[in-house]
Design a protein around this motif. Structure first.
Motif, PDB file in Angstrom:
ATOM      1  N   VAL A 197     -58.704  33.198  23.083  1.00 19.17           N
ATOM      2  CA  VAL A 197     -59.726  32.138  22.728  1.00 19.17           C
ATOM      3  C   VAL A 197     -58.812  31.094  22.057  1.00 19.17           C
ATOM      4  CG1 VAL A 197     -61.762  31.116  22.197  1.00 19.17           C
ATOM      5  CG2 VAL A 197     -61.670  33.231  23.113  1.00 19.17           C
ATOM      6  N   PRO A 198     -58.345  29.932  22.476  1.00 18.87           N
ATOM      7  CA  PRO A 198     -57.353  29.348  21.826  1.00 18.87           C
ATOM      8  C   PRO A 198     -57.857  28.525  20.518  1.00 18.87           C
ATOM      9  CG  PRO A 198     -57.533  28.623  24.121  1.00 18.87           C
ATOM     10  CD  PRO A 198     -58.524  29.609  23.876  1.00 18.87           C
ATOM     11  N   TRP A 199     -59.154  28.415  20.359  1.00 15.39           N
ATOM     12  CA  TRP A 199     -59.827  27.939  18.972  1.00 15.39           C
ATOM     13  C   TRP A 199     -60.291  29.103  18.183  1.00 15.39           C
ATOM     14  CZ3 TRP A 199     -61.475  27.041  24.072  1.00 15.39           C
ATOM     15  CH2 TRP A 199     -62.668  27.782  24.256  1.00 15.39           C
ATOM     16  N   SER A 200     -59.818  30.218  18.395  1.00 13.02           N
ATOM     17  CA  SER A 200     -60.318  31.303  17.625  1.00 13.02           C
ATOM     18  C   SER A 200     -59.226  31.561  16.686  1.00 13.02           C
ATOM     19  CB  SER A 200     -60.660  32.673  18.328  1.00 13.02           C
ATOM     20  OG  SER A 200     -60.634  33.603  17.376  1.00 13.02           O
ATOM     21  N   ILE A 201     -59.620  31.942  15.328  1.00 10.74           N
ATOM     22  CA  ILE A 201     -58.500  32.080  14.199  1.00 10.74           C
ATOM     23  C   ILE A 201     -57.838  33.313  14.832  1.00 10.74           C
ATOM     24  CG2 ILE A 201     -59.644  30.959  12.636  1.00 10.74           C
ATOM     25  CD1 ILE A 201     -60.457  33.870  11.697  1.00 10.74           C
ATOM     26  N   SER A 202     -58.308  34.252  15.454  1.00  4.96           N
ATOM     27  CA  SER A 202     -57.678  35.482  16.281  1.00  4.96           C
ATOM     28  C   SER A 202     -56.376  35.029  16.789  1.00  4.96           C
ATOM     29  CB  SER A 202     -58.460  36.255  16.826  1.00  4.96           C
ATOM     30  OG  SER A 202     -59.283  36.688  16.064  1.00  4.96           O
ATOM     31  N   ALA A 203     -56.260  33.830  17.404  1.00  7.70           N
ATOM     32  CA  ALA A 203     -55.150  33.401  18.505  1.00  7.70           C
ATOM     33  C   ALA A 203     -54.496  32.299  17.511  1.00  7.70           C
ATOM     34  CB  ALA A 203     -55.609  32.838  19.576  1.00  7.70           C
ATOM     35  N   ALA A 204     -55.066  31.327  16.923  1.00  6.50           N
ATOM     36  CA  ALA A 204     -54.482  30.228  16.150  1.00  6.50           C
ATOM     37  C   ALA A 204     -53.483  30.566  15.200  1.00  6.50           C
ATOM     38  CB  ALA A 204     -55.529  29.260  15.663  1.00  6.50           C
ATOM     39  N   VAL A 205     -53.916  31.735  14.549  1.00  2.06           N
ATOM     40  CA  VAL A 205     -53.470  32.074  13.182  1.00  2.06           C
ATOM     41  C   VAL A 205     -52.054  32.879  13.409  1.00  2.06           C
ATOM     42  CG1 VAL A 205     -53.382  33.515  10.751  1.00  2.06           C
ATOM     43  CG2 VAL A 205     -55.452  32.089  11.344  1.00  2.06           C
ATOM     44  N   PRO A 206     -52.073  33.930  14.319  1.00  2.00           N
ATOM     45  CA  PRO A 206     -50.686  34.549  14.584  1.00  2.00           C
ATOM     46  C   PRO A 206     -49.755  33.729  15.280  1.00  2.00           C
ATOM     47  CG  PRO A 206     -52.664  35.952  15.145  1.00  2.00           C
ATOM     48  CD  PRO A 206     -53.165  34.670  14.658  1.00  2.00           C
ATOM     49  N   LEU A 207     -50.240  33.006  16.159  1.00  3.88           N
ATOM     50  CA  LEU A 207     -49.325  31.813  16.799  1.00  3.88           C
ATOM     51  C   LEU A 207     -48.735  30.768  15.853  1.00  3.88           C
ATOM     52  CD1 LEU A 207     -51.189  31.645  20.466  1.00  3.88           C
ATOM     53  CD2 LEU A 207     -49.227  32.981  19.786  1.00  3.88           C
ATOM     54  N   ALA A 208     -49.577  30.241  14.966  1.00  2.00           N
ATOM     55  CA  ALA A 208     -49.178  29.314  14.192  1.00  2.00           C
ATOM     56  C   ALA A 208     -48.223  29.945  13.047  1.00  2.00           C
ATOM     57  CB  ALA A 208     -50.352  28.649  13.150  1.00  2.00           C
ATOM     58  N   SER A 209     -48.403  31.256  12.889  1.00  2.00           N
ATOM     59  CA  SER A 209     -47.480  31.990  11.850  1.00  2.00           C
ATOM     60  C   SER A 209     -45.940  31.974  12.319  1.00  2.00           C
ATOM     61  CB  SER A 209     -47.934  33.351  11.616  1.00  2.00           C
ATOM     62  OG  SER A 209     -49.185  33.455  10.917  1.00  2.00           O
ATOM     63  N   ILE A 210     -45.928  32.383  13.716  1.00  2.00           N
ATOM     64  CA  ILE A 210     -44.589  32.406  14.285  1.00  2.00           C
ATOM     65  C   ILE A 210     -44.107  31.025  14.945  1.00  2.00           C
ATOM     66  CG2 ILE A 210     -45.298  34.830  14.710  1.00  2.00           C
ATOM     67  CD1 ILE A 210     -45.402  34.331  17.556  1.00  2.00           C
ATOM     68  N   GLY A 211     -44.958  30.003  15.017  1.00  2.00           N
ATOM     69  CA  GLY A 211     -44.457  28.793  15.406  1.00  2.00           C
ATOM     70  C   GLY A 211     -44.512  29.065  16.943  1.00  2.00           C
ATOM     71  N   ALA A 212     -45.109  29.666  17.741  1.00  2.00           N
ATOM     72  CA  ALA A 212     -45.439  29.682  19.169  1.00  2.00           C
ATOM     73  C   ALA A 212     -46.583  28.786  19.551  1.00  2.00           C
ATOM     74  CB  ALA A 212     -45.921  31.214  19.556  1.00  2.00           C
ATOM     75  N   PRO A 213     -46.631  28.350  20.797  1.00  2.00           N
ATOM     76  CA  PRO A 213     -47.567  27.397  21.160  1.00  2.00           C
ATOM     77  C   PRO A 213     -48.702  28.257  21.683  1.00  2.00           C
ATOM     78  CG  PRO A 213     -45.878  27.577  22.748  1.00  2.00           C
ATOM     79  CD  PRO A 213     -45.455  28.220  21.833  1.00  2.00           C
ATOM     80  N   LEU A 214     -49.877  27.482  21.785  1.00  2.00           N
ATOM     81  CA  LEU A 214     -50.951  28.095  22.443  1.00  2.00           C
ATOM     82  C   LEU A 214     -50.960  28.612  23.900  1.00  2.00           C
ATOM     83  CD1 LEU A 214     -54.126  26.008  20.955  1.00  2.00           C
ATOM     84  CD2 LEU A 214     -53.479  28.276  20.131  1.00  2.00           C
ATOM     85  N   SER A 215     -49.787  27.902  24.559  1.00  2.00           N
ATOM     86  CA  SER A 215     -49.754  28.400  25.951  1.00  2.00           C
ATOM     87  C   SER A 215     -49.108  29.770  26.121  1.00  2.00           C
ATOM     88  CB  SER A 215     -48.715  27.348  26.384  1.00  2.00           C
ATOM     89  OG  SER A 215     -47.711  27.313  25.808  1.00  2.00           O
ATOM     90  N   ALA A 216     -48.919  30.411  24.780  1.00  2.00           N
ATOM     91  CA  ALA A 216     -48.240  31.895  24.795  1.00  2.00           C
ATOM     92  C   ALA A 216     -49.383  32.845  24.991  1.00  2.00           C
ATOM     93  CB  ALA A 216     -47.753  32.118  23.591  1.00  2.00           C
ATOM     94  N   ILE A 217     -50.858  32.181  25.045  1.00  2.00           N
ATOM     95  CA  ILE A 217     -51.795  33.234  25.127  1.00  2.00           C
ATOM     96  C   ILE A 217     -51.654  33.955  26.434  1.00  2.00           C
ATOM     97  CG2 ILE A 217     -54.581  33.388  25.343  1.00  2.00           C
ATOM     98  CD1 ILE A 217     -54.431  31.384  22.922  1.00  2.00           C
TER      99      ILE A 217
END
Length: 437
Positions: free
Chosen positions: A388-408
């Motif tokens: 879920v893009p707006w969940s911290i479970s997605a947002a935090v790991p992807l933000a940590s590595i600098g990856a876009p939400l389109s990686a989900i």
């Protein structure tokens, strides 16, 4: 029903926000005012409404501390040469064609050892992301592989707080649960690994990483001692030291490496930890980033999403909706009911714990067997939040590595796991019911 209309409007705005801006932040801000307006309309005062929202934010204050640590550790590892030395030696062993598979396997191994998805993403995930970038691997694939691998251990590690939570909810024994989870996750894991192996041959990458290795050798000391921050966080987490303390120790070790081996001044180091690392050499630009402020958007997403939990609990906005959902789900297999409920709770929650708790509360009467309920929970509500893009479970790991939400969409293991276990659940029930006919 006004509740359904409110949720429908929020869902529509989320879709529009992602489509037009690529960010969920505008939609979440709109949702805050929408749900606050619903609270006022249902005769709650403005003071009560604010108190509800703040109670939700207060429930995630520990996570906010972890976000600060994640921002600091990603900068300390860059400034201290930890990322540089890990990439330098690992890139000599890892072919660019296998980088996506390596990202999945390495993060899965670290997450299993440490039991933390966020910590894995902020450490090994960052290493894999930078290595992938240096080799020309699209960030959507590396990000998806890291996201999937980070939640592998979160789901089935003996040190995972998620596993402990689910064992407590279902009143089951932890290590017996892990055997079930490893068995039910084997096929999705192998299929995902095979897919990640194949995808490396579908896009052009640099033929080798020798240029990157030369750049790192010219820009960093590459002393083996600069790998100590990585070893510290993994060792301390494996010894069941709290992830906050493990990350704190790694930050301090990384800071010492930056001062002793990379020649940074204390002022420059402090600036890097707060604002992000900027390498002195332009050739090392791929290691720029990190810092506490890099987590600012995630902070906002978490605070807004967490405020929803308080508003939902105080206004009862979801109670009738969930009751109707469970009644409608009774026509499905019990696993299907759990899956539908888990998807719904994940869409309206900001984290992983709330969907697990809500799904268990709503569906426990449908699945009286504790061990089976444990498996259903972990294979649905345990892995759907990071999709879920707006969940911290997605947002935090992807933000940590600098990856876009389109990686989900490329986190294939997380998509396959719920679907495969639906097949297993239906097949098991048919096999059990067969002799009775």
């Amino acid at each position: 029903m006004i509740e359904a209309a409110v949720l429908g409007v929020f869902g529509l705005v989320l879709i529009l926000s992602l489509s037009c801006t690529g960010s969920v932040l505008p939609a979440l801000l709109f949702g805050f005012f929408l749900f606050s307006g619903y609270s006022l309309r249902t005769r709650h005062t403005a003071r009560d409404t604010l108190a509800m929202a703040l109670s939700g934010v207060s429930s995630v204050r520990t996570l906010l501390v972890i976000f600060v640590l994640i921002g600091a550790i990603t900068a300390a590892w860059r400034a201290g040469g930890t990322l540089a030395v890990l990439i330098y030696y690992a890139s000599a062993l890892c072919s660019p064609r296998w980088m996506v598979l390596a990202s999945f396997l390495l993060t899965a191994a670290v997450s299993f050892l440490t039991g933390t998805s966020f910590g894995t993403a902020a450490t090994m995930g960052v290493v894999c992301a930078v290595m992938g970038e240096s080799m020309g691997v699209p960030a959507v694939y590396t990000g998806g592989a890291v996201l999937a691998g980070a939640f592998f251990g979160d789901r089935c590690s003996p040190m995972s707080s998620t596993c402990l939570l689910v064992a407590t909810l279902t009143r089951t024994e932890l290590y017996g649960n892990l055997a079930v989870l490893l068995r039910t996750g084997l096929v999705p894991f192998l299929v995902s690994a095979g897919a990640y192996a194949l995808v490396g041959f579908t896009f052009p990458v640099h033929p080798d990483a020798s240029g990157v290795r030369q750049m790192l050798a010219a820009s960093f000391s590459l002393s083996p001692l600069t790998a100590l921050p990585a070893g510290a966080v993994i060792l301390l987490a494996a010894l069941r030291v709290s992830i906050q303390k493990a990350m704190g120790a790694s930050i301090l070790t990384g800071a010492a490496c930056a001062l002793l081996f990379e020649g940074m001044t204390p002022a420059a180091l402090l600036s890097a930890i707060v604002f992000g690392y900027e390498p002195a050499s332009s050739g090392a630009a791929l290691l720029a980033g990190g810092g506490i402020l890099s987590m600012a958007e995630v902070f906002a997403i978490v605070c807004l999403s967490a405020s929803y939990a308080g508003l939902f609990a105080g206004t009862g906005l979801l109670s009738g909706f969930h009751a109707a959902l469970v009644r409608a789900s009774r026509t499905l297999h019990p696993y299907g009911a759990v899956l539908v409920t888990a998807i719904t709770t994940s869409l309206v929650a900001c984290n992983q714990a709330l969907p697990l708790v809500l799904t268990h509360q709503l569906c426990r009467d449908l699945v009286p067997d504790g061990r089976r309920m444990m498996s259903y929970l972990q294979n649905t509500a345990g892995v759907i939040p990071p999709l879920v893009p707006w969940s911290i479970s997605a947002a935090v790991p992807l933000a940590s590595i600098g990856a876009p939400l389109s990686a989900i969409p490329a986190a294939w293991y997380l998509w396959l796991l719920p679907l495969w276990n639906y097949v297993l659940a239906v097949r098991e029930d048919r096999r059990t019911a067969g002799p009775a006919k």
